[in-house]
Write a protein that holds these residues in place. Sequence first.
Motif, PDB file in Angstrom:
ATOM      1  N   LEU A  70       5.423 -10.582  -1.743  1.00 30.91           N
ATOM      2  CA  LEU A  70       4.393 -10.221  -1.170  1.00 30.91           C
ATOM      3  C   LEU A  70       4.929  -8.731  -0.007  1.00 30.91           C
ATOM      4  CD1 LEU A  70       1.369 -12.705  -0.751  1.00 30.91           C
ATOM      5  CD2 LEU A  70       1.201 -10.545  -2.064  1.00 30.91           C
ATOM      6  N   GLN A  71       5.483  -8.961   0.506  1.00 34.68           N
ATOM      7  CA  GLN A  71       6.089  -8.338   1.777  1.00 34.68           C
ATOM      8  C   GLN A  71       7.213  -7.115   0.892  1.00 34.68           C
ATOM      9  OE1 GLN A  71       9.247  -9.691   4.624  1.00 34.68           O
ATOM     10  NE2 GLN A  71       7.446 -10.838   5.364  1.00 34.68           N
ATOM     11  N   ALA A  72       7.399  -7.842  -0.654  1.00 36.05           N
ATOM     12  CA  ALA A  72       8.684  -6.701  -0.678  1.00 36.05           C
ATOM     13  C   ALA A  72       7.513  -5.645  -1.285  1.00 36.05           C
ATOM     14  CB  ALA A  72       9.389  -7.488  -1.480  1.00 36.05           C
ATOM     15  N   TYR A  73       7.113  -6.195  -2.103  1.00 38.13           N
ATOM     16  CA  TYR A  73       6.561  -5.461  -3.566  1.00 38.13           C
ATOM     17  C   TYR A  73       5.159  -4.013  -1.455  1.00 38.13           C
ATOM     18  CZ  TYR A  73       7.047  -6.710  -7.514  1.00 38.13           C
ATOM     19  OH  TYR A  73       8.032  -6.680  -8.862  1.00 38.13           O
ATOM     20  N   ALA A  74       4.568  -4.921  -0.745  1.00 39.51           N
ATOM     21  CA  ALA A  74       3.969  -3.908   0.199  1.00 39.51           C
ATOM     22  C   ALA A  74       4.803  -3.090   0.867  1.00 39.51           C
ATOM     23  CB  ALA A  74       3.582  -4.679   1.546  1.00 39.51           C
ATOM     24  N   THR A  75       6.177  -2.645   0.335  1.00 39.83           N
ATOM     25  CA  THR A  75       6.763  -1.612   0.791  1.00 39.83           C
ATOM     26  C   THR A  75       7.157  -0.317  -0.218  1.00 39.83           C
ATOM     27  OG1 THR A  75       8.751  -2.252  -0.305  1.00 39.83           O
ATOM     28  CG2 THR A  75       8.216  -3.674   2.032  1.00 39.83           C
ATOM     29  N   VAL A  76       6.154  -0.733  -0.868  1.00 35.94           N
ATOM     30  CA  VAL A  76       6.590  -0.117  -2.444  1.00 35.94           C
ATOM     31  C   VAL A  76       4.939   0.925  -2.454  1.00 35.94           C
ATOM     32  CG1 VAL A  76       6.830   0.536  -4.836  1.00 35.94           C
ATOM     33  CG2 VAL A  76       7.585  -1.547  -3.500  1.00 35.94           C
ATOM     34  N   PRO A  77       4.646   2.335  -2.325  1.00 37.18           N
ATOM     35  CA  PRO A  77       3.960   2.924  -2.228  1.00 37.18           C
ATOM     36  C   PRO A  77       2.961   2.468  -3.659  1.00 37.18           C
ATOM     37  CG  PRO A  77       5.376   4.418  -1.195  1.00 37.18           C
ATOM     38  CD  PRO A  77       5.945   2.801  -1.607  1.00 37.18           C
ATOM     39  N   LEU A  78       1.576   2.998  -3.866  1.00 37.36           N
ATOM     40  CA  LEU A  78       0.326   1.975  -4.893  1.00 37.36           C
ATOM     41  C   LEU A  78       0.785   3.374  -5.987  1.00 37.36           C
ATOM     42  CD1 LEU A  78      -1.786   1.070  -5.795  1.00 37.36           C
ATOM     43  CD2 LEU A  78      -3.328   2.842  -5.674  1.00 37.36           C
ATOM     44  N   GLU A  79       1.507   4.901  -5.710  1.00 36.99           N
ATOM     45  CA  GLU A  79       1.461   5.792  -6.844  1.00 36.99           C
ATOM     46  C   GLU A  79       2.876   5.607  -7.945  1.00 36.99           C
ATOM     47  OE1 GLU A  79       4.788   8.295  -8.248  1.00 36.99           O
ATOM     48  OE2 GLU A  79       4.476   7.572  -6.376  1.00 36.99           O
ATOM     49  N   THR A 123      -0.199  -7.197 -16.587  1.00 39.92           N
ATOM     50  CA  THR A 123       0.921  -5.455 -16.799  1.00 39.92           C
ATOM     51  C   THR A 123      -0.168  -5.570 -15.049  1.00 39.92           C
ATOM     52  OG1 THR A 123      -1.240  -4.545 -17.718  1.00 39.92           O
ATOM     53  CG2 THR A 123       0.517  -5.827 -19.180  1.00 39.92           C
ATOM     54  N   ARG A 124      -0.828  -5.981 -14.563  1.00 40.82           N
ATOM     55  CA  ARG A 124      -1.071  -5.761 -13.638  1.00 40.82           C
ATOM     56  C   ARG A 124      -1.844  -6.410 -12.228  1.00 40.82           C
ATOM     57  NH1 ARG A 124      -2.866  -0.080 -12.273  1.00 40.82           N
ATOM     58  NH2 ARG A 124      -4.462  -0.502 -10.169  1.00 40.82           N
ATOM     59  N   PRO A 125      -0.664  -6.961 -12.174  1.00 42.09           N
ATOM     60  CA  PRO A 125      -1.085  -8.595 -11.120  1.00 42.09           C
ATOM     61  C   PRO A 125      -2.197  -7.966 -10.011  1.00 42.09           C
ATOM     62  CG  PRO A 125       0.721  -8.461 -11.412  1.00 42.09           C
ATOM     63  CD  PRO A 125       0.723  -7.333 -12.572  1.00 42.09           C
ATOM     64  N   ASP A 126      -3.314  -8.973  -9.482  1.00 34.20           N
ATOM     65  CA  ASP A 126      -3.048  -9.340  -8.461  1.00 34.20           C
ATOM     66  C   ASP A 126      -2.874  -8.892  -7.022  1.00 34.20           C
ATOM     67  OD1 ASP A 126      -6.215  -8.109  -9.989  1.00 34.20           O
ATOM     68  OD2 ASP A 126      -7.159  -9.954  -9.399  1.00 34.20           O
ATOM     69  N   TRP A 127      -2.012 -10.003  -6.955  1.00 34.36           N
ATOM     70  CA  TRP A 127      -1.557 -10.124  -6.203  1.00 34.36           C
ATOM     71  C   TRP A 127      -0.446  -8.862  -5.769  1.00 34.36           C
ATOM     72  CZ3 TRP A 127       3.989 -10.160  -6.406  1.00 34.36           C
ATOM     73  CH2 TRP A 127       4.788 -10.213  -7.429  1.00 34.36           C
ATOM     74  N   VAL A 128       0.101  -8.154  -6.641  1.00 36.39           N
ATOM     75  CA  VAL A 128       0.385  -6.527  -7.026  1.00 36.39           C
ATOM     76  C   VAL A 128      -0.003  -5.724  -5.898  1.00 36.39           C
ATOM     77  CG1 VAL A 128       2.323  -4.611  -7.811  1.00 36.39           C
ATOM     78  CG2 VAL A 128       2.842  -7.175  -8.096  1.00 36.39           C
ATOM     79  N   PHE A 129      -0.972  -5.630  -7.365  1.00 37.37           N
ATOM     80  CA  PHE A 129      -2.177  -4.314  -6.938  1.00 37.37           C
ATOM     81  C   PHE A 129      -2.928  -4.465  -5.870  1.00 37.37           C
ATOM     82  CE2 PHE A 129       0.025  -3.636 -11.058  1.00 37.37           C
ATOM     83  CZ  PHE A 129       0.644  -1.825 -10.934  1.00 37.37           C
ATOM     84  N   VAL A 130      -3.360  -4.875  -5.499  1.00 40.18           N
ATOM     85  CA  VAL A 130      -4.155  -6.149  -4.570  1.00 40.18           C
ATOM     86  C   VAL A 130      -4.384  -6.299  -2.991  1.00 40.18           C
ATOM     87  CG1 VAL A 130      -6.715  -6.529  -3.936  1.00 40.18           C
ATOM     88  CG2 VAL A 130      -6.516  -6.212  -6.594  1.00 40.18           C
ATOM     89  N   GLY A 131      -3.352  -7.420  -3.484  1.00 38.04           N
ATOM     90  CA  GLY A 131      -3.028  -8.077  -1.968  1.00 38.04           C
ATOM     91  C   GLY A 131      -1.680  -7.098  -1.579  1.00 38.04           C
ATOM     92  N   GLN A 132      -1.804  -6.070  -1.456  1.00 42.29           N
ATOM     93  CA  GLN A 132      -0.654  -5.068  -0.887  1.00 42.29           C
ATOM     94  C   GLN A 132      -0.600  -5.368   0.507  1.00 42.29           C
ATOM     95  OE1 GLN A 132       0.658  -1.258  -1.768  1.00 42.29           O
ATOM     96  NE2 GLN A 132       2.167  -2.735  -3.351  1.00 42.29           N
TER      97      GLN A 132
END
Length: 240
Positions: free
Chosen positions: A189-198, A218-227
């Motif tokens: 979560l910490q790693a992906y939180a550094t990546v902009p949504l775009e 292909t679009r897990p919530d923990w990446v896209f929603v749990g930023q």
Amino acid sequence: MHWAPIGPEVVKRYRDNPSEESLKYGHDITFHELVRFLVDEFEAGNNLDEHIRPMYLHCEPCDYPYDFIGNLETIESDWHYLKYIWQKKKIAELPDDVGKDIREGISEWRNINMTLHRYENTTISQYKLFLRVWSYHHITGRVCKDIAMPIDENNNIGIDEFQTTLTNAIEQSKLLGDKCKKQKKEAKLQAYATVPLELLERLQKVVEVDCNLFGYETRPDWVFVGQNIASDFNYFKGIA
């Protein structure tokens, strides 16, 4: 070690005013920088380094009639199934514990020894390399995040002593049960939180075929929603 082939190119391409050390070795690239490099290279149609290349480009599923697909999450049960099938076909000398063989094959001790040997004549301090290894064990949940590396830049120790210290921390962490297991998710979560949504949207297109092939979202919530859900513990301090 896997940063070595592409790290300098990532630093050169994306970082403003990089240090000479970073330009030469690329040892401190961030997750955001790596994702950006992967996406840009993929979209440009360039040949990707094998460590970040989508799996379908390795295994060419349209060209080979695969009859079994395994996952790392189920590697032990997958292995027992394959072993049963292969034994029926009289394939001999199959190991009982594939997990053990894999762990020995990618030994962390081999990794750190290779790293220290590669960089022994550089300005990268041994302390920084040790901290990188310690952070890796925090990220993978093998060492509890409450156990800090008990050395600093003014307290140099040899690799044998470091290995003993790390082994003791691993054994101590085994007594803490599920507490350490949560660290893997926190670190992701910490790693992906550094990546902009775009950039995440573009990354989705890179991994989409693999996700469909191997049964992942292909679009897990923990990446896209749990930023915004990330631990206040810095799992990646060993990279900075």
